[in-house]
Design a protein around this motif. Structure first.
Motif, mmCIF file in Angstrom:
data_model
loop_
_atom_site.group_PDB
_atom_site.id
_atom_site.type_symbol
_atom_site.label_atom_id
_atom_site.label_comp_id
_atom_site.label_asym_id
_atom_site.label_seq_id
_atom_site.Cartn_x
_atom_site.Cartn_y
_atom_site.Cartn_z
ATOM 1 N N PHE A 205 7.267 -61.182 8.972
ATOM 2 C CA PHE A 205 7.397 -61.989 10.282
ATOM 3 C C PHE A 205 7.732 -63.674 10.927
ATOM 4 O O PHE A 205 9.024 -64.000 11.232
ATOM 5 C CB PHE A 205 6.095 -61.933 11.676
ATOM 6 C CG PHE A 205 6.103 -61.940 13.135
ATOM 7 C CD1 PHE A 205 7.048 -61.068 14.040
ATOM 8 C CD2 PHE A 205 5.475 -63.314 13.394
ATOM 9 C CE1 PHE A 205 7.046 -61.716 15.065
ATOM 10 C CE2 PHE A 205 6.181 -63.186 14.794
ATOM 11 C CZ PHE A 205 6.826 -62.392 15.906
ATOM 12 N N LEU A 206 7.308 -64.090 9.470
ATOM 13 C CA LEU A 206 7.693 -65.311 9.292
ATOM 14 C C LEU A 206 9.286 -65.925 9.423
ATOM 15 O O LEU A 206 10.090 -66.473 9.389
ATOM 16 C CB LEU A 206 6.774 -65.899 8.046
ATOM 17 C CG LEU A 206 7.177 -67.285 8.175
ATOM 18 C CD1 LEU A 206 6.658 -68.417 9.389
ATOM 19 C CD2 LEU A 206 6.614 -67.590 6.727
ATOM 20 N N LEU A 207 9.639 -64.222 8.494
ATOM 21 C CA LEU A 207 10.991 -64.404 8.265
ATOM 22 C C LEU A 207 12.284 -64.288 9.617
ATOM 23 O O LEU A 207 12.592 -64.364 9.655
ATOM 24 C CB LEU A 207 11.399 -63.431 7.255
ATOM 25 C CG LEU A 207 11.068 -63.498 6.160
ATOM 26 C CD1 LEU A 207 10.784 -62.065 4.946
ATOM 27 C CD2 LEU A 207 11.960 -65.025 4.746
ATOM 28 N N GLU A 208 11.854 -63.349 10.683
ATOM 29 C CA GLU A 208 12.184 -63.089 11.568
ATOM 30 C C GLU A 208 11.809 -64.767 12.661
ATOM 31 O O GLU A 208 13.245 -64.995 13.126
ATOM 32 C CB GLU A 208 11.464 -61.843 12.426
ATOM 33 C CG GLU A 208 11.373 -60.768 11.724
ATOM 34 C CD GLU A 208 10.973 -59.688 12.194
ATOM 35 O OE1 GLU A 208 10.645 -59.658 13.779
ATOM 36 O OE2 GLU A 208 9.975 -58.477 11.862
ATOM 37 N N LEU A 209 10.682 -65.164 12.516
ATOM 38 C CA LEU A 209 10.471 -66.498 12.948
ATOM 39 C C LEU A 209 12.230 -67.727 12.570
ATOM 40 O O LEU A 209 12.010 -67.881 13.455
ATOM 41 C CB LEU A 209 9.101 -67.084 13.041
ATOM 42 C CG LEU A 209 8.571 -66.382 13.738
ATOM 43 C CD1 LEU A 209 7.136 -66.858 13.704
ATOM 44 C CD2 LEU A 209 8.253 -66.684 15.356
ATOM 45 N N LEU A 210 11.955 -67.361 11.664
ATOM 46 C CA LEU A 210 12.577 -69.038 10.802
ATOM 47 C C LEU A 210 14.346 -68.215 10.770
ATOM 48 O O LEU A 210 15.054 -69.065 11.216
ATOM 49 C CB LEU A 210 12.060 -68.450 8.905
ATOM 50 C CG LEU A 210 11.637 -69.865 8.765
ATOM 51 C CD1 LEU A 210 10.698 -69.445 7.395
ATOM 52 C CD2 LEU A 210 10.475 -71.168 9.606
ATOM 53 N N TYR A 211 14.480 -66.915 10.640
ATOM 54 C CA TYR A 211 16.055 -66.760 10.386
ATOM 55 C C TYR A 211 16.104 -65.659 11.997
ATOM 56 O O TYR A 211 17.739 -65.662 11.115
ATOM 57 C CB TYR A 211 16.380 -65.408 9.063
ATOM 58 C CG TYR A 211 15.541 -66.499 7.618
ATOM 59 C CD1 TYR A 211 17.075 -67.813 7.599
ATOM 60 C CD2 TYR A 211 14.800 -66.549 7.306
ATOM 61 C CE1 TYR A 211 16.537 -68.597 6.729
ATOM 62 C CE2 TYR A 211 14.815 -67.270 5.971
ATOM 63 C CZ TYR A 211 15.298 -68.459 5.913
ATOM 64 O OH TYR A 211 15.001 -69.173 4.719
ATOM 65 N N GLY A 212 15.980 -65.705 12.791
ATOM 66 C CA GLY A 212 16.182 -64.726 13.824
ATOM 67 C C GLY A 212 15.545 -62.996 13.554
ATOM 68 O O GLY A 212 15.724 -63.143 12.659
ATOM 69 N N VAL A 213 15.442 -62.184 14.440
ATOM 70 C CA VAL A 213 15.769 -60.767 14.122
ATOM 71 C C VAL A 213 16.039 -60.171 13.728
ATOM 72 O O VAL A 213 16.212 -59.629 12.662
ATOM 73 C CB VAL A 213 15.163 -60.747 15.527
ATOM 74 C CG1 VAL A 213 15.051 -59.009 15.476
ATOM 75 C CG2 VAL A 213 14.015 -60.401 16.855
ATOM 76 N N PRO A 214 17.648 -60.162 14.145
ATOM 77 C CA PRO A 214 18.469 -59.619 12.946
ATOM 78 C C PRO A 214 18.633 -60.271 11.549
ATOM 79 O O PRO A 214 18.485 -58.936 10.881
ATOM 80 C CB PRO A 214 19.683 -59.575 13.481
ATOM 81 C CG PRO A 214 19.496 -60.436 15.554
ATOM 82 C CD PRO A 214 18.168 -61.281 14.826
ATOM 83 N N PHE A 215 18.597 -61.511 11.188
ATOM 84 C CA PHE A 215 18.746 -61.142 10.010
ATOM 85 C C PHE A 215 17.300 -61.593 9.290
ATOM 86 O O PHE A 215 17.300 -61.369 8.254
ATOM 87 C CB PHE A 215 19.549 -62.554 9.958
ATOM 88 C CG PHE A 215 19.602 -62.796 8.508
ATOM 89 C CD1 PHE A 215 21.127 -62.373 7.590
ATOM 90 C CD2 PHE A 215 18.999 -64.341 7.711
ATOM 91 C CE1 PHE A 215 21.124 -62.815 5.906
ATOM 92 C CE2 PHE A 215 19.217 -64.168 5.891
ATOM 93 C CZ PHE A 215 19.869 -63.850 5.986
ATOM 94 N N GLY A 216 16.408 -61.743 10.020
ATOM 95 C CA GLY A 216 14.819 -62.092 8.806
ATOM 96 C C GLY A 216 14.705 -60.743 8.718
ATOM 97 O O GLY A 216 13.475 -60.326 8.162
#
Length: 173
Positions: free
Chosen positions: A22-33
């Motif tokens: 989920f941290l990746l989605e927060l940092l890079y946005g949902v599509p790229f995260g």
């Protein structure tokens, strides 16, 4: 999000807030995260399979083949392509068996180490649940039943499995 009941809330096991992806989605946005999360979980699962193969004293080639088959099997790829993020929980499965095996192996001599490895197994079981891998846990439970029948020291294996299961249930709750 306002139709069909909205997104899952914090109490729902499928809510991804307590997952490392989920941290990746927060940092890079949902599509790229989500794309990054798919790559990271694939790599973590492959590394876990390599570690498990090493603990089982398999050859490097056998470990590599197991890691490739595990990470790029048709079910995993199909789930990722179809957009099922619950398959991210598969990254914990080899690590669960890696830590369970360490707990079982140390249960013959050092009980303290066995308890610590059982705790780690429980943490990984809870992480699998919180990642949304509820179905994967059912398959893992079946594998534990098989392991109980396959090992020599069944009482030690049962103790490790129950201890890890209690930790996993407690931490997931």
């Amino acid at each position: 999000p306002y139709i069909c009941g909205g997104p899952p809330a914090v109490g729902d096991p499928e809510f991804p807030f307590f997952t490392p992806t989920f941290l990746l989605e927060l940092l890079y946005g949902v599509p790229f995260g989500l794309r990054l999360a798919a790559m990271v979980t694939t790599a973590i699962g492959a590394l876990g399979m390599l570690a498990l193969a090493h603990r089982l004293k398999l050859s490097a080639l056998a470990g590599l083949l197991a890691a490739l088959a595990f990470s790029f099997g048709s079910v995993t790829i199909l789930e990722l392509v179809e957009g099922h993020p619950n398959v991210f929980a598969v990254m914990y499965i080899p690590w669960i068996f890696w830590s369970w095996l360490a707990a079982y192996q140390s249960s013959n001599g050092n009980r303290r180490h066995s308890r610590l490895w059982s705790l780690l197994t429980g943490v990984l079981l809870a992480a699998t649940f919180l990642q949304g891998g509820i179905y994967l846990l059912m398959y893992t439970a079946g594998a534990f039943i098989f392991l109980l029948a396959a090992v020599r020291r069944r009482v030690d294996a049962l103790r490790v499995t129950v201890t890890a299961g209690v930790w996993g249930l407690s931490l997931a709750a």
